[in-house]
Design an enzyme around this catalytic site. Structure first.
Site, PDB file in Angstrom:
ATOM      1  N   GLN A 116       0.850  -1.203   0.000  1.00 37.88           N
ATOM      2  CA  GLN A 116       0.000   0.000   0.000  1.00 37.88           C
ATOM      3  C   GLN A 116       0.883   1.248   0.000  1.00 37.88           C
ATOM      4  OE1 GLN A 116      -3.258  -0.486   2.742  1.00 37.88           O
ATOM      5  NE2 GLN A 116      -3.054   1.602   3.460  1.00 37.88           N
ATOM      6  N   GLY A 117       0.949   1.926  -1.136  1.00 36.17           N
ATOM      7  CA  GLY A 117       1.837   3.095  -1.263  1.00 36.17           C
ATOM      8  C   GLY A 117       1.080   4.399  -1.077  1.00 36.17           C
ATOM      9  N   SER A 122       1.475   6.635   2.280  1.00 36.28           N
ATOM     10  CA  SER A 122       2.216   7.608   3.097  1.00 36.28           C
ATOM     11  C   SER A 122       3.474   8.102   2.393  1.00 36.28           C
ATOM     12  CB  SER A 122       2.637   6.983   4.431  1.00 36.28           C
ATOM     13  OG  SER A 122       1.514   6.479   5.100  1.00 36.28           O
ATOM     14  N   SER A 179       4.415  -1.172   4.327  1.00 38.97           N
ATOM     15  CA  SER A 179       4.528  -2.480   4.981  1.00 38.97           C
ATOM     16  C   SER A 179       4.835  -3.559   3.949  1.00 38.97           C
ATOM     17  CB  SER A 179       3.210  -2.856   5.670  1.00 38.97           C
ATOM     18  OG  SER A 179       2.953  -1.993   6.730  1.00 38.97           O
ATOM     19  N   GLU A 222      -9.123  -1.474   6.334  1.00 39.21           N
ATOM     20  CA  GLU A 222      -7.929  -1.747   7.138  1.00 39.21           C
ATOM     21  C   GLU A 222      -8.231  -1.560   8.629  1.00 39.21           C
ATOM     22  OE1 GLU A 222      -4.844   0.989   6.132  1.00 39.21           O
ATOM     23  OE2 GLU A 222      -3.278  -0.151   7.149  1.00 39.21           O
ATOM     24  N   SER A 255      -3.484   7.555  12.768  1.00 36.31           N
ATOM     25  CA  SER A 255      -3.182   7.577  14.206  1.00 36.31           C
ATOM     26  C   SER A 255      -4.470   7.705  15.034  1.00 36.31           C
ATOM     27  CB  SER A 255      -2.245   8.741  14.524  1.00 36.31           C
ATOM     28  OG  SER A 255      -2.967   9.945  14.408  1.00 36.31           O
TER      29      SER A 255
HETATM   30  C1  LIG Z   1       2.994  -0.638  11.559  1.00 38.98           C
HETATM   31  C2  LIG Z   1       2.746   0.421  10.514  1.00 38.98           C
HETATM   32  C3  LIG Z   1       2.444   0.037   9.219  1.00 38.98           C
HETATM   33  C4  LIG Z   1       2.226   1.010   8.222  1.00 38.98           C
HETATM   34  N1  LIG Z   1       2.004   0.575   6.948  1.00 38.98           N
HETATM   35  C5  LIG Z   1       1.813   1.484   5.973  1.00 38.98           C
HETATM   36  C6  LIG Z   1       1.612   1.050   4.618  1.00 38.98           C
HETATM   37  O1  LIG Z   1       1.629  -0.152   4.307  1.00 38.98           O
HETATM   38  N2  LIG Z   1       1.413   1.980   3.662  1.00 38.98           N
HETATM   39  C7  LIG Z   1       1.384   3.322   3.961  1.00 38.98           C
HETATM   40  O2  LIG Z   1       1.140   4.103   3.046  1.00 38.98           O
HETATM   41  N3  LIG Z   1       1.617   3.770   5.218  1.00 38.98           N
HETATM   42  C8  LIG Z   1       1.836   2.878   6.237  1.00 38.98           C
HETATM   43  N4  LIG Z   1       2.077   3.313   7.520  1.00 38.98           N
HETATM   44  C9  LIG Z   1       2.183   4.747   7.778  1.00 38.98           C
HETATM   45  C10 LIG Z   1       1.020   5.301   8.585  1.00 38.98           C
HETATM   46  O3  LIG Z   1      -0.152   5.363   7.806  1.00 38.98           O
HETATM   47  C11 LIG Z   1       1.437   6.682   9.100  1.00 38.98           C
HETATM   48  O4  LIG Z   1       2.538   6.481   9.970  1.00 38.98           O
HETATM   49  C12 LIG Z   1       0.324   7.371   9.845  1.00 38.98           C
HETATM   50  O5  LIG Z   1      -0.715   7.732   8.969  1.00 38.98           O
HETATM   51  C13 LIG Z   1       0.825   8.628  10.590  1.00 38.98           C
HETATM   52  O6  LIG Z   1       1.538   9.451   9.727  1.00 38.98           O
HETATM   53  P1  LIG Z   1       2.999   9.987  10.119  1.00 38.98           P
HETATM   54  O7  LIG Z   1       3.831   8.817  10.565  1.00 38.98           O
HETATM   55  O8  LIG Z   1       3.491  10.813   8.999  1.00 38.98           O
HETATM   56  O9  LIG Z   1       2.793  10.885  11.431  1.00 38.98           O
HETATM   57  P2  LIG Z   1       2.319  12.412  11.442  1.00 38.98           P
HETATM   58  O10 LIG Z   1       1.181  12.580  10.507  1.00 38.98           O
HETATM   59  O11 LIG Z   1       3.516  13.265  11.275  1.00 38.98           O
HETATM   60  O12 LIG Z   1       1.772  12.546  12.922  1.00 38.98           O
HETATM   61  C14 LIG Z   1       2.642  12.777  14.049  1.00 38.98           C
HETATM   62  C15 LIG Z   1       1.772  12.954  15.288  1.00 38.98           C
HETATM   63  O13 LIG Z   1       0.903  14.099  15.128  1.00 38.98           O
HETATM   64  C16 LIG Z   1      -0.451  13.745  15.344  1.00 38.98           C
HETATM   65  N5  LIG Z   1      -1.321  14.480  14.432  1.00 38.98           N
HETATM   66  C17 LIG Z   1      -1.110  14.710  13.116  1.00 38.98           C
HETATM   67  N6  LIG Z   1      -2.119  15.407  12.591  1.00 38.98           N
HETATM   68  C18 LIG Z   1      -3.016  15.639  13.598  1.00 38.98           C
HETATM   69  C19 LIG Z   1      -4.259  16.307  13.691  1.00 38.98           C
HETATM   70  N7  LIG Z   1      -4.805  16.869  12.612  1.00 38.98           N
HETATM   71  N8  LIG Z   1      -4.889  16.336  14.898  1.00 38.98           N
HETATM   72  C20 LIG Z   1      -4.346  15.743  15.992  1.00 38.98           C
HETATM   73  N9  LIG Z   1      -3.140  15.103  15.967  1.00 38.98           N
HETATM   74  C21 LIG Z   1      -2.494  15.050  14.796  1.00 38.98           C
HETATM   75  C22 LIG Z   1      -0.515  12.259  15.003  1.00 38.98           C
HETATM   76  O14 LIG Z   1      -1.593  11.627  15.685  1.00 38.98           O
HETATM   77  C23 LIG Z   1       0.829  11.758  15.523  1.00 38.98           C
HETATM   78  O15 LIG Z   1       0.762  11.510  16.916  1.00 38.98           O
HETATM   79  C24 LIG Z   1       2.312   2.394   8.543  1.00 38.98           C
HETATM   80  C25 LIG Z   1       2.616   2.776   9.848  1.00 38.98           C
HETATM   81  C26 LIG Z   1       2.847   1.827  10.829  1.00 38.98           C
HETATM   82  C27 LIG Z   1       3.203   2.267  12.226  1.00 38.98           C
END
Ligand SMILES: Cc1cc2nc3c(=O)[nH]c(=O)nc-3n(C[C@H](O)[C@H](O)[C@H](O)COP(=O)(O)OP(=O)(O)OC[C@H]3O[C@@H](n4cnc5c(N)ncnc54)[C@H](O)[C@@H]3O)c2cc1C
Length: 377
Positions: free
Chosen positions: A121-122, A124, A156, A239, A357
């Site tokens: 899944q591409g 992020s 992932s 998901e 999240s």
């Molecule tokens: C085990 C795992 C598997 C994953 N697999 C995939 C995958 O296969 N494909 C893929 O595309 N992605 C994948 N991801 C990525 C995942 O979707 C992102 O990590 C997630 O959406 C959060 O984005 P970020 O890491 O950029 O954090 P950020 O968006 O930078 O967030 C950082 C912090 O800020 C908080 N925050 C951000 N915006 C807000 C808001 N508007 N209000 C309140 N709080 C906020 C968040 O809750 C978090 O605590 C995976 C992540 C994990 C941990």
């Protein structure tokens, strides 16, 4: 909804239980991903060949033409039998089935469901996680091809995958989420670099995907131009739903194992420890009841919607409570399975991040279910 098995469902469950008793491997899941992956894949191939995977997909794309009840029974029985974990990206079959052209469905669905071809899944990007609509990967149409440039992260099992369901911006002038389209990208295409990300525990579960002038045929777009956001929301709703992911039986097993740890450690009579365990059991029951409500909606034909954020939040809460308790109870260095519990504890932390999240789930519930005003800024 009657929560008891109908006569037909009971027969289905009994047949499945017999098959699992004869086919779940005796050896436990390897701790190291490089060995665990082929182990999980081999079991899923066997499950598929025996007709137990893709139960609710139509038969012409490799499914069994059954419904969400049978999917839920499968999930329950796999957990009960302590079967190997299923590969986690099967939900990508849903958008292929819903938005794919006849040709795409015929070409891609059966190999995906049979795990002959692995998908990732591409979505992020380094600057687009919670705020997915700000993604910057671009796709530009040139004749009969799309040319894609960009960078995906946290993909992932990207290093194991053959295909990526990728989101890219196709209309830079449209407002944010409206200009995004979805593509089927074969990862062996020239210009694609998949670089594994090594985690703190040494595993390479994630990858970064770099796309540099990647040319794919025009017919590899999934759905219509600018359908990307709709498709992405469908994917994350699937998901996030606990019914599909089979977390319930897994958590029930963990809870029962923790009960055994409590008894063996002599803490069985400790009131505080018993209360903690009881609280997790109560929350697990709330999660189970919520999953049944979700299942009931599915049985009546409703697709998953924003309420799957409730599943996700409850699921995360139960997992993290369980793991917090385990880390307190399984403290003796010599305790059997201590390393395994610690791994589960670490993985439990990811629950409040992947698939959106916990804060983002609360925003969704606030805005789309409770009708509260959108956040500013
Ligand atoms: C085990 C795992 C598997 C994953 N697999 C995939 C995958 O296969 N494909 C893929 O595309 N992605 C994948 N991801 C990525 C995942 O979707 C992102 O990590 C997630 O959406 C959060 O984005 P970020 O890491 O950029 O954090 P950020 O968006 O930078 O967030 C950082 C912090 O800020 C908080 N925050 C951000 N915006 C807000 C808001 N508007 N209000 C309140 N709080 C906020 C968040 O809750 C978090 O605590 C995976 C992540 C994990 C941990």
């Amino acid at each position: 909804m009657d929560l008891r098995d109908s006569a037909e469902e009971a027969r289905f469950r009994a047949r499945l239980r017999t098959w699992l008793a004869e086919n779940v491997p005796d050896e436990s899941e390897p701790a190291v991903l490089a060995e665990r992956w082929p182990y999980m894949r081999a079991f899923q191939e066997r499950l598929y060949r025996a007709g137990w995977v893709a139960l609710s997909y139509p038969t012409d794309v490799g499914g069994q033409g059954l419904g969400p009840m049978e999917e839920a029974i499968l999930s329950e029985e796999l957990g009960r039998a302590n079967a190997p974990t299923l590969l986690p990206l099967g939900h990508l079959g849903r958008p292929l089935h819903r938005y794919g052209s006849e040709e795409q469905r015929r070409r891609y669905l059966r190999p995906l469901l049979a795990v002959e071809e692995i998908w990732c899944q591409g979505f992020s990007e380094p600057e687009a996680g919670s705020d997915l609509a700000s993604l910057r990967t671009r796709a530009v149409r040139e004749g009969e091809e799309w040319v894609i440039d960009g960078h995906k992260i946290w993909t992932s099992y990207g290093a194991f995958a053959d295909y990526c369901l990728l989101l890219a911006r196709t209309d830079p002038d449209a407002v944010r989420h409206r200009g995004i389209s979805a593509f089927i990208v074969p990862l062996d295409t020239a210009g694609v670099t998949v670089r594994p990300i090594v985690l703190a525990n040494g595993e390479e579960e994630f990858a970064e995907i770099f796309l540099d002038g990647v040319r794919i045929p025009a017919e590899n777009m999934l759905g219509e131009p600018s359908d990307g956001w709709r498709i992405a929301m469908d994917v994350v709703n699937y998901e996030r739903g606990a019914v599909e992911t089979g977390y319930l039986p897994k958590f029930a097993r963990y809870l029962s194992e923790l009960g055994e740890v409590l008894t063996a450690s002599g803490l069985g009579a400790d009131r505080a420890a018993r209360l903690r365990l009881g609280r997790v059991a109560a929350h697990l029951e709330v999660l189970r009841m919520h999953c049944l409500r979700t299942l009931s909606a599915r049985v009546s034909g409703a697709p998953p919607g924003p309420e799957s954020s409730v599943d996700k939040l409850l699921m995360t809460a139960v997992e993290q409570e369980l793991m917090d308790l385990s880390i307190e109870l399984v403290t003796d260095v010599g305790s059997p399975g201590r390393a395994e519990w610690f791994d589960r504890y670490l993985y439990g932390r990811a629950g409040s991040i992947y698939g959106g999240s916990a804060q983002v789930q609360r925003n969704i519930l606030a805005e789309r279910m409770l009708g509260l005003p959108r956040q500013q800024g």
